[in-house]
Enzyme design. Structure first.
Site, short mmCIF file in Angstrom:
data_model
loop_
_atom_site.label_atom_id
_atom_site.label_comp_id
_atom_site.label_asym_id
_atom_site.label_seq_id
_atom_site.Cartn_x
_atom_site.Cartn_y
_atom_site.Cartn_z
N GLU A 142 19.73 -21.22 61.11
CA GLU A 142 18.75 -22.28 61.30
C GLU A 142 17.58 -22.05 60.35
O GLU A 142 17.06 -22.97 59.75
CB GLU A 142 18.22 -22.26 62.75
CG GLU A 142 19.24 -22.71 63.76
CD GLU A 142 19.78 -24.09 63.44
OE1 GLU A 142 21.02 -24.24 63.43
OE2 GLU A 142 18.99 -25.00 63.16
N HIS A 194 40.65 -22.64 44.40
CA HIS A 194 39.35 -22.78 45.06
C HIS A 194 39.34 -23.81 46.17
O HIS A 194 38.47 -24.70 46.20
CB HIS A 194 38.26 -23.12 44.03
CG HIS A 194 37.78 -21.92 43.28
ND1 HIS A 194 37.23 -20.83 43.90
CD2 HIS A 194 37.77 -21.64 41.95
CE1 HIS A 194 36.90 -19.92 43.00
NE2 HIS A 194 37.22 -20.38 41.81
N ASP A 231 41.73 -16.47 43.26
CA ASP A 231 40.74 -17.50 43.58
C ASP A 231 41.35 -18.68 44.32
O ASP A 231 41.20 -19.85 43.92
CB ASP A 231 40.00 -17.95 42.32
CG ASP A 231 38.89 -16.98 41.94
OD1 ASP A 231 38.08 -17.31 41.07
OD2 ASP A 231 38.84 -15.87 42.52
N ASP A 273 10.99 -17.24 65.30
CA ASP A 273 11.53 -16.72 66.55
C ASP A 273 11.15 -17.70 67.65
O ASP A 273 10.19 -17.52 68.39
CB ASP A 273 10.94 -15.32 66.80
CG ASP A 273 11.37 -14.77 68.14
OD1 ASP A 273 12.30 -15.34 68.76
OD2 ASP A 273 10.79 -13.76 68.55
N HIS A 307 37.34 -13.91 43.96
CA HIS A 307 36.88 -14.54 45.20
C HIS A 307 37.67 -14.10 46.42
O HIS A 307 37.37 -14.51 47.54
CB HIS A 307 36.90 -16.07 45.07
CG HIS A 307 35.69 -16.60 44.37
ND1 HIS A 307 34.59 -17.09 45.02
CD2 HIS A 307 35.42 -16.69 43.05
CE1 HIS A 307 33.69 -17.47 44.14
NE2 HIS A 307 34.16 -17.23 42.93
N GLU A 336 14.38 -6.27 62.14
CA GLU A 336 15.34 -6.20 61.05
C GLU A 336 14.93 -7.14 59.93
O GLU A 336 15.00 -6.82 58.75
CB GLU A 336 16.74 -6.57 61.53
CG GLU A 336 17.43 -5.46 62.29
CD GLU A 336 18.75 -5.94 62.89
OE1 GLU A 336 18.81 -7.08 63.36
OE2 GLU A 336 19.70 -5.16 62.87
N HIS A 344 40.10 -17.71 36.05
CA HIS A 344 38.70 -17.30 36.21
C HIS A 344 37.68 -18.23 35.57
O HIS A 344 36.52 -18.22 35.96
CB HIS A 344 38.53 -15.87 35.66
CG HIS A 344 37.30 -15.15 36.07
ND1 HIS A 344 36.77 -15.18 37.34
CD2 HIS A 344 36.47 -14.34 35.37
CE1 HIS A 344 35.70 -14.42 37.40
NE2 HIS A 344 35.49 -13.90 36.21
#
EC number: 3.1.3.16
Lengths: 653, 187
Positions: free
Chosen positions: A630, A174, A201, A619, A234, A590, A403
């Site tokens: 953001e 990881h 992973d 927007d 992963h 969307e 795992h």
């Protein structure tokens, strides 16, 4: 006289003895209490981790739901996408991926020389120790070449050991580079005499996923017969969206990150499913189920397994229903890789897909039988009887898997037949667990080696490390609590018949467990989370006193804010999926369409006008598009604690 | 150790009637208030802690004899090893990791130990250390303390002593014991 001096001596040694006993007693009490606290903290971390993974299941069904219901708004864009799909076929060209990117003379980082040799491995290790970043050109070249070699390999790699050639098996890393360095330091670099298996992973969560991947791939290219990579859950581009690898790449490689992400998708799918050692030990990332069919898994076309979040849909099997449902090749991921109007041969059958999911996601448990793994949302829980059955069926002696994080870095269960190996020490937090690796050789019992990475500044006494870990766990738990504030408040008030603002500890614990879905020792944790009065009753609203979610916009209603905060991770993945060109922007339309689907599927009751208002506000330059990063970053938790002077941007991933 | 999953067996062990925990975003269900347990509510808390030490693969709510001391200490008691063995009925060393104890058997043990008012206080602890303060100047020699702890009474291992005294010795190998005690007590 002799008599008296000897009795003084006896008195003295009696006192010493009593003193020693007192000190020893205190020490044992102190140590036990520290260990208990460590254990509590670990339990919190694990519960939350698994609850998060359960969120994956919802997300996965949401994607299916989206595929069924979302008809793309812009038809032209769709045609364009279909076109670009074809050219993407051609884009497998080395030129497009690699050669078109120049390495400038000003680049100070490591320069790899193909064909790679062990010098390149050393070069990379040195460079990464200095925290240099490998240029995108080399990243792409390495991934490209590795993919080419992996394509030649079967689904399961068969290896043989001998007394002079033991194999080392490592579990989840990881992105924790220090752990890989430590393993190589203790156990030597990979070579023909020193083979390794890395059991999945490699990426996500830690901050050096790309570096680990590079070291492993380069080592693989130098020693393809002695460095073995297994796919983990992963190694999946959808998981990377949620758990940090995608962010890491886009951050480190601002210019070419997207290209890297593109090639990673295919690269992952070519990783082998597992390794078989000496024909008797199966090494896979997750586990098995009672229907695991190794013969099928040997045959399956593993590269068609794209992601756990893209299950085969109905249309994969029945081509003709396409026109009936009027689905016009809805594509809903980063690069249009899933095509529901694609021919059936482009996808796995449902059965094959499930077989692979089982291998990557299952967990062993003590109870006999095989149950769906509801905690993770994929794979199953398999009992000792399942292990025996499957191992016997294929004449195997042992299953080695990873795992799951284990405090000691490894764990043996099912009567010695299943071993979990986990190689990321301090996975949750400094001091949370050790890492380990196994050395295997046929005819001898496996040997385990443990370690724990400590930062140079961190030779802290055990007490301080436990403090750190505990604080971290409590903080995360508090954030969970605040993200469900409305639901919790409602539940508390239902119990609070006298409207006193107080509940008994039992009632409080009952509500917490029900709403948060976390199986934790609530009574023991209560003092960390709420105020308790002299009668032992809980002031249930006090948990939200020192912490709140920052409202990005004053007009936003607090329930909306809370919901958005809670589903931040999921929303991030969904937005990324919609944002096919990785621009970081999606259109307001969307956003609205997606939100409608999301709220109906997740059963979230926020009225449209609120969301619309929010969308319009977000927007910022009124050009019809929202910068969703953001947008999501705007929802964070503020801890009003003495020791936290500034707001903390929490990362749910 | 993996957290317990909401299997039916585990539900039975808890006093509150918890329906299967649902992390789904559905609004809070309207549950009945749980009936208060007939026995001491504190024991519910002890049971919760006890279950955390349960390492049985099926969550049977049992601990080994060997764990008993640590669980007692985690719950705030301070029995000596000898007391623990006595209260367990003087088991043989090989039985410690094999024989199991369920919560119903453990609770009276906890209650018995907690009645032992001879709990060491801060002052006792300081007195104990003062014995080794040869020069009566508030410090003890780390080396001597190590030796004593490893050879007298309920001996500690070298590693345990090291952990206890880590970072406490000054450049001369002396330990200011009042500070040391404060450090321990606040843990």
């Amino acid at each position: 006289m002799g008599c008296s001096s000897s009795s003084t001596k006896t008195r003295r040694s009696d006192t010493s003895l009593r003193a020693a006993l007192i000190i020893q007693n205190w020490y044992r009490g102190y140590k036990a209490r520290l260990k208990a606290r460590q254990h509590y903290a670990l339990t919190i971390f694990q519960s939350i981790e698994y609850a998060d993974e359960q969120g994956q299941m919802q997300l996965s069904t949401f994607f299916s739901f989206m595929l069924e219901n979302y008809t793309h708004i812009h038809k032209e864009e769709l045609e364009l996408r279909n076109q670009s799909l074809e050219s993407e076929q051609d884009m497998r060209d080395r030129w497009d991926y690699v050669d078109s990117i120049d390495v400038p003379d000003s680049y100070n980082g490591p320069r790899l020389q193909f064909p790679l040799t062990c010098t390149d491995i050393d070069l990379l290790l040195e460079a990464f120790k200095e925290q240099q970043i490998l240029h995108a050109h080399y990243v792409l070249e390495v991934l490209f070449e590795t993919k080419k070699v992996l394509k030649q390999m079967p689904n399961f790699t068969h290896i043989q050991t001998s007394p002079s050639k033991e194999v080392t098996i490592c579990g989840d890393l990881h992105g924790k580079l220090d752990d890989l360095f430590l393993i190589f330091y203790k156990n030597g670099l990979p070579s023909e005499r020193n083979p390794y298996v890395f059991n999945g992973d490699f990426v996500d969560r830690g901050k050096n996923s790309i570096e680990i991947l590079m070291i492993l791939c380069v080592s693989f290219l130098v020693y393809p017969n002695d460095l073995h990579l297994n796919r983990g859950n992963h190694e999946d581009f959808m998981m990377n969206l949620r758990y940090g690898f995608t962010k890491e790449i886009l951050h480190k490689y601002k210019l070419h990150g997207k290209r890297i992400l593109q090639i990673l998708e295919e690269f992952y799918a070519w990783l082998p499913i597992g390794t078989i050692v000496d024909n008797e030990i199966l090494v896979i990332h997750g586990g098995i189920s009672e229907t695991t069919d190794l013969n099928l898994l040997h045959r399956v076309e593993r590269n068609k397994m794209k992601s756990v979040l893209i299950p085969p849909t109905e249309t994969n099997r029945d081509h003709d229903t396409d026109s009936k449902h009027n689905k016009v090749g809805v594509t809903f991921n980063a690069h249009g890789r899933i095509k529901t109007n694609g021919s059936p041969t482009e996808h796995l059958t449902e059965h094959e897909w499930e077989q692979i999911i089982d291998i990557l996601w299952s967990d062993p448990r003590g109870k006999n039988g095989c149950f769906p793994n509801t905690c993770r949302g994929g794979g199953c829980y398999f009992g000792p009887d399942v292990t025996s059955k499957i191992l016997n069926k294929y004449q195997l002696k042992m299953l080695i898997r990873s795992h799951e994080c284990k405090p000691e870095g490894y764990e043996i269960c099912h009567d010695g037949k299943v071993v979990t190996i986990f190689s990321a020490s301090n996975y949750y937090e400094e001091g949370s667990n050790r890492g380990a690796y196994i050395k295997l050789c046929s005819g001898t019992t496996p040997r385990f080696f443990q370690y724990q990475v400590t930062k140079a500044t961190c030779f802290q006494p055990l007490r301080q490390r436990v403090d750190t870990m505990e604080n971290s766990a409590i903080k995360i738990l508090r954030e969970r609590v605040i993200s469900r504030k409305s639901d919790l408040t409602r539940a508390f008030q239902l119990q609070d018949h006298r409207k006193s603002g107080k509940l008994s500890v039992s009632q409080w614990a009952f509500c917490m467990e029900n709403i948060l879905g976390l199986n934790l020792p609530w009574r023991s944790l209560s003092s960390n989370l709420v105020n308790i009065d002299q009668n032992g009753n809980v002031e249930y609203m006090s948990s939200s006193q020192n912490i709140r979610i920052e409202k990005p916009v004053q007009e936003a209603h607090s329930t909306l804010v809370e919901t958005l905060y809670r589903y931040r991770s999921d929303l991030e993945i969904i937005f990324n999926a919609i944002d096919t060109d990785h621009s970081g922007l999606i259109s307001v339309e969307e956003f609205r369409a997606m939100w409608k689907l999301f709220s109906s599927h997740y059963n979230v009751h926020i009225d449209d006008s609120q969301v619309n208002k929010l969308a319009n506000i977000m927007d910022l330059n009124k050009d019809g598009s929202i910068d969703f990063n953001e947008f999501l970053k705007a929802f964070y938790v503020v801890h009003r604690c003495e020791d936290l002077m500034k707001p903390d941007v929490t990362n749910l991933g | 150790m993996a957290p317990k999953k909401p299997e039916p067996k585990k539900e039975a062990a808890k006093p509150a009637p918890a329906p299967a925990p649902a992390p789904a975003p559905a609004p809070a269900p309207a549950p009945e208030a749980p009936k208060e347990p007939a026995f001491d509510p504190k024991s519910v808390k002890f049971k919760e802690a006890f279950s955390l030490f349960d390492r049985t693969p099926t969550g049977e709510m049992k601990i080994t004899y060997g764990q008993c001391g640590d669980v007692l200490r985690a719950l705030g008691q301070n029995p000596t090893n000898a007391e623990v063995l006595r209260v367990l009925g003087k088991p043989k060393p090989e039985e410690m990791n094999v024989k199991m104890l369920d919560f119903e058997t453990f609770l009276p043990i906890l209650q018995h130990i907690s009645r032992n008012k001879e709990q060491g206080t801060y002052e006792d602890f300081v007195e104990g250390l003062r014995v080794f303060d040869k020069e009566s100047n508030g410090t003890v020699m780390g080396a001597e303390l190590r030796h004593v702890l490893a050879t007298l009474g309920e001996k500690m291992t070298e590693a345990e002593v090291e952990q206890l005294l880590a970072g406490q010795e000054d450049a001369n190998g002396c330990i200011n014991y009042e500070a040391f005690v404060k450090h321990i007590m606040s843990g």
